[in-house]
Design a protein around this motif. Structure first.
Motif, PDB file in Angstrom:
ATOM      1  N   ALA A   1      36.966  29.640  83.591  1.00 26.36           N
ATOM      2  CA  ALA A   1      35.875  30.522  83.165  1.00 26.36           C
ATOM      3  C   ALA A   1      36.004  31.848  83.899  1.00 26.36           C
ATOM      4  O   ALA A   1      36.340  31.887  85.085  1.00 26.36           O
ATOM      5  N   ALA A   2      35.718  32.931  83.174  1.00 25.99           N
ATOM      6  CA  ALA A   2      35.691  34.267  83.757  1.00 25.99           C
ATOM      7  C   ALA A   2      34.265  34.794  83.616  1.00 25.99           C
ATOM      8  O   ALA A   2      33.733  34.844  82.507  1.00 25.99           O
ATOM      9  N   ALA A   3      33.664  35.151  84.735  1.00 24.79           N
ATOM     10  CA  ALA A   3      32.297  35.676  84.736  1.00 24.79           C
ATOM     11  C   ALA A   3      32.292  37.106  85.255  1.00 24.79           C
ATOM     12  O   ALA A   3      33.088  37.475  86.123  1.00 24.79           O
ATOM     13  N   ASP A   4      31.383  37.881  84.715  1.00 26.28           N
ATOM     14  CA  ASP A   4      31.219  39.298  85.043  1.00 26.28           C
ATOM     15  C   ASP A   4      29.737  39.489  85.358  1.00 26.28           C
ATOM     16  O   ASP A   4      28.891  39.286  84.494  1.00 26.28           O
ATOM     17  N   ILE A   5      29.439  39.830  86.597  1.00 20.87           N
ATOM     18  CA  ILE A   5      28.050  39.963  87.040  1.00 20.87           C
ATOM     19  C   ILE A   5      27.872  41.368  87.597  1.00 20.87           C
ATOM     20  O   ILE A   5      28.449  41.710  88.626  1.00 20.87           O
ATOM     21  N   PHE A   6      27.083  42.180  86.915  1.00 22.13           N
ATOM     22  CA  PHE A   6      26.857  43.571  87.328  1.00 22.13           C
ATOM     23  C   PHE A   6      25.357  43.777  87.441  1.00 22.13           C
ATOM     24  O   PHE A   6      24.623  43.560  86.481  1.00 22.13           O
TER      25      PHE A   6
END
Length: 119
Positions: A80-85
């Protein structure tokens, strides 16, 4: 003298060694990211998720007043690839901790980017 603070913190997490069934469950992944936003102190505005079918991956985004959390999963690779901004008082690290606790990856690589306007 004041300490310089970035406008936002952007975390990019690549997680592997995850149980495939977890990564294929669209409703579970959506609830996880909504819970992660709450844990970080962020305000959820909207979310949209799509499951690609039984045993296949999920893609989705939670739109926040403070920016976003997104994910894409590959159950066939346990990845899984997560992007948290997030900006403001929200704490993206708390969101990531909740996501990692739920997904239980064997390995996680996280890159942190301090978002700042160009000088």
């Amino acid at each position: 003298m004041s300490t310089h603070q970035p406008i936002g913190i952007h975390l990019l997490a690549d997680m592997s060694g995850i149980e495939p069934d977890v990564l294929a469950d669209c409703a579970r992944i959506e609830q996880l990211l909504r819970d992660a936003a709450a844990a970080a102190g962020a305000q959820v505005l909207h979310s949209h998720f799509h499951g690609f079918g039984p045993g296949l991956g999920v893609t989705g985004v939670v739109l926040l007043a403070e920016s976003h959390i997104s994910i894409h999963t590959w159950p066939e690779n346990g990845f899984a690839a997560a992007d948290i901004f997030m900006c403001g008082a929200a704490q993206p690290q708390l969101a990531l901790e909740l996501i990692e606790e739920a997904l239980q990856p064997e390995y996680s690589e996280v890159r942190t980017v301090d978002r700042e306007p160009p000088h």
